[in-house]
Design an enzyme around this catalytic site. Structure first.
Site, PDB file in Angstrom:
ATOM      1  N   HIS A  90       0.831  -1.207   0.000  1.00  0.00           N
ATOM      2  CA  HIS A  90       0.000   0.000   0.000  1.00  0.00           C
ATOM      3  C   HIS A  90       0.869   1.262   0.000  1.00  0.00           C
ATOM      4  O   HIS A  90       0.558   2.239  -0.690  1.00  0.00           O
ATOM      5  CB  HIS A  90      -0.931   0.003   1.211  1.00  0.00           C
ATOM      6  CG  HIS A  90      -2.063  -0.959   1.105  1.00  0.00           C
ATOM      7  ND1 HIS A  90      -3.371  -0.567   0.873  1.00  0.00           N
ATOM      8  CD2 HIS A  90      -2.087  -2.308   1.205  1.00  0.00           C
ATOM      9  CE1 HIS A  90      -4.153  -1.637   0.828  1.00  0.00           C
ATOM     10  NE2 HIS A  90      -3.400  -2.712   1.030  1.00  0.00           N
ATOM     11  N   ARG A 142      -3.415   2.263  -9.971  1.00  0.00           N
ATOM     12  CA  ARG A 142      -4.400   1.360  -9.360  1.00  0.00           C
ATOM     13  C   ARG A 142      -4.868   1.922  -8.007  1.00  0.00           C
ATOM     14  O   ARG A 142      -6.042   1.854  -7.659  1.00  0.00           O
ATOM     15  CB  ARG A 142      -3.804  -0.032  -9.157  1.00  0.00           C
ATOM     16  CG  ARG A 142      -3.435  -0.755 -10.432  1.00  0.00           C
ATOM     17  CD  ARG A 142      -2.802  -2.106 -10.129  1.00  0.00           C
ATOM     18  NE  ARG A 142      -3.804  -3.085  -9.718  1.00  0.00           N
ATOM     19  CZ  ARG A 142      -3.667  -3.911  -8.685  1.00  0.00           C
ATOM     20  NH1 ARG A 142      -2.582  -3.872  -7.923  1.00  0.00           N
ATOM     21  NH2 ARG A 142      -4.614  -4.778  -8.398  1.00  0.00           N
ATOM     22  N   HIS A 223       7.883  -7.031   3.982  1.00  0.00           N
ATOM     23  CA  HIS A 223       6.450  -6.895   4.223  1.00  0.00           C
ATOM     24  C   HIS A 223       5.656  -8.165   3.973  1.00  0.00           C
ATOM     25  O   HIS A 223       4.849  -8.585   4.798  1.00  0.00           O
ATOM     26  CB  HIS A 223       5.879  -5.758   3.369  1.00  0.00           C
ATOM     27  CG  HIS A 223       4.411  -5.546   3.548  1.00  0.00           C
ATOM     28  ND1 HIS A 223       3.862  -5.124   4.739  1.00  0.00           N
ATOM     29  CD2 HIS A 223       3.360  -5.726   2.695  1.00  0.00           C
ATOM     30  CE1 HIS A 223       2.545  -5.042   4.612  1.00  0.00           C
ATOM     31  NE2 HIS A 223       2.215  -5.405   3.384  1.00  0.00           N
TER      32      HIS A 223
END
Length: 319
Positions: A90, A142, A223
């Site tokens: 993100h 996106r 991550h």
């Protein structure tokens, strides 16, 4: 009183390491978790701890701006701690939209990252604004897009603006979702924070408490995880370089393909710690520390080493 020789026989106390899972815009959860860590860990150990944030600071929750303010403020408030801020998928997408991703090293344009996923552009409603999107990385388009199907059948929730649930991040900066005004609204210090996020972090000596005593391990924090079937050294080199030629960074975005520890890392005890997966999973030295804190009713979690204790924002601790 012990003499100097006696003292030299005592091994140094293992450093405290805190690995904090996905926060996703929930400042109250982050503050509560931090308070619980500060309460639980003895002050001398907390003040000198290595604190690794496992990424995904933005989206879903309402307070991305305040979360980043909190994180930026830690080094001055806790100058003897070491802070590592990993990029989540993100955060990479947020950075891509506001234009702070490192450019591809081969000189190619970010528009090259669109091709592989072009068939999804209409369904995902990629961001498009003349003079802005033409050389934006795929994930930025996106992230700021407007997804056509509003219901996320996999999670059983409504999308918040885009496939990334980025609408709340726009709102936290006072901007309507999908507006290029966000690029101006995000403060420079926030852009620098996003620009400086690392894709992987390594430690050569992290301790774990076991039934047989203290175990010394290497640690790799990333991550999502490391990919199966690819040489670890090649992956680490790619991640350290933050190679933005690729449309999707599997170590940040993958699921099943990054769940396990690569077999070659079993030769020397190596902890691989991640967030991302919306599950708390501890199997041997594979630590996945994310209880789905990006959803309103789920906890933000951390693991404390060497004890391997799990701490949550929801824990009620005696002060």
């Amino acid at each position: 009183m012990e003499n100097q020789n006696d003292l030299s026989n005592h091994p140094p106390k293992p450093r405290t390491v805190c690995c904090i899972g996905d926060i996703h815009g929930y400042i109250t959860k982050l503050r509560n978790l931090w308070s619980n860590l500060e309460t639980l860990i003895p002050p001398p150990d907390f003040q000198t701890a290595l604190v690794i944030f496992l990424g995904d600071y933005c989206d879903r929750g309402p307070d991305t701006r305040h979360v980043i303010d909190f994180l930026i403020g830690l080094p001055s408030k806790y100058p003897n701690q070491t802070h590592v801020f990993l990029s989540g998928n993100h955060d990479l997408a947020f950075a891509a939209f506001v234009g702070v991703l490192p450019p591809p090293r081969d000189g190619s344009g970010f528009s090259e990252t669109w091709r592989e996923y072009a068939a999804s552009e209409e369904r995902e409603g990629w961001f498009k604004e003349e003079g802005v999107h033409e050389d934006m990385h795929l994930q930025g388009r996106r992230w700021a897009g407007t997804i056509r199907v509003r219901f996320n059948a996999v999670k059983g929730t409504e999308y918040k603006g885009s496939i990334y649930d980025a609408g709340t991040t726009f709102e936290s900066y006072g901007v309507q979702h999908g507006s290029a005004d966000l690029i101006r609204a995000v403060p420079d210090e926030h852009k620098k924070f996003l620009a400086d996020l690392v894709w992987v972090h390594e430690e050569d000596d992290v301790c774990l408490e076991t039934e047989k005593g203290i175990k010394h391990c290497k640690l790799i924090a990333v991550h999502g995880g490391l990919e199966k079937g690819k040489a670890v050294e090649e992956q680490l080199k790619f991640l350290k370089a933050r190679d933005t030629r690729v449309p999707k960074v599997e170590a940040l975005s993958g699921k099943k393909n990054v769940w396990d520890i690569p077999e070659e890392l079993t030769e020397y005890p190596t902890i691989v710690v991640s967030g991302h997966h919306a599950k708390l999973h501890i199997e041997g030295l594979r630590l996945i520390i994310d209880e789905g804190g990006g959803f309103e009713n789920n906890a933000v979690a951390a693991v404390v080493l060497p004890s391997m204790k799990i701490v949550r924002d929801t824990d009620i601790l005696a002060k």
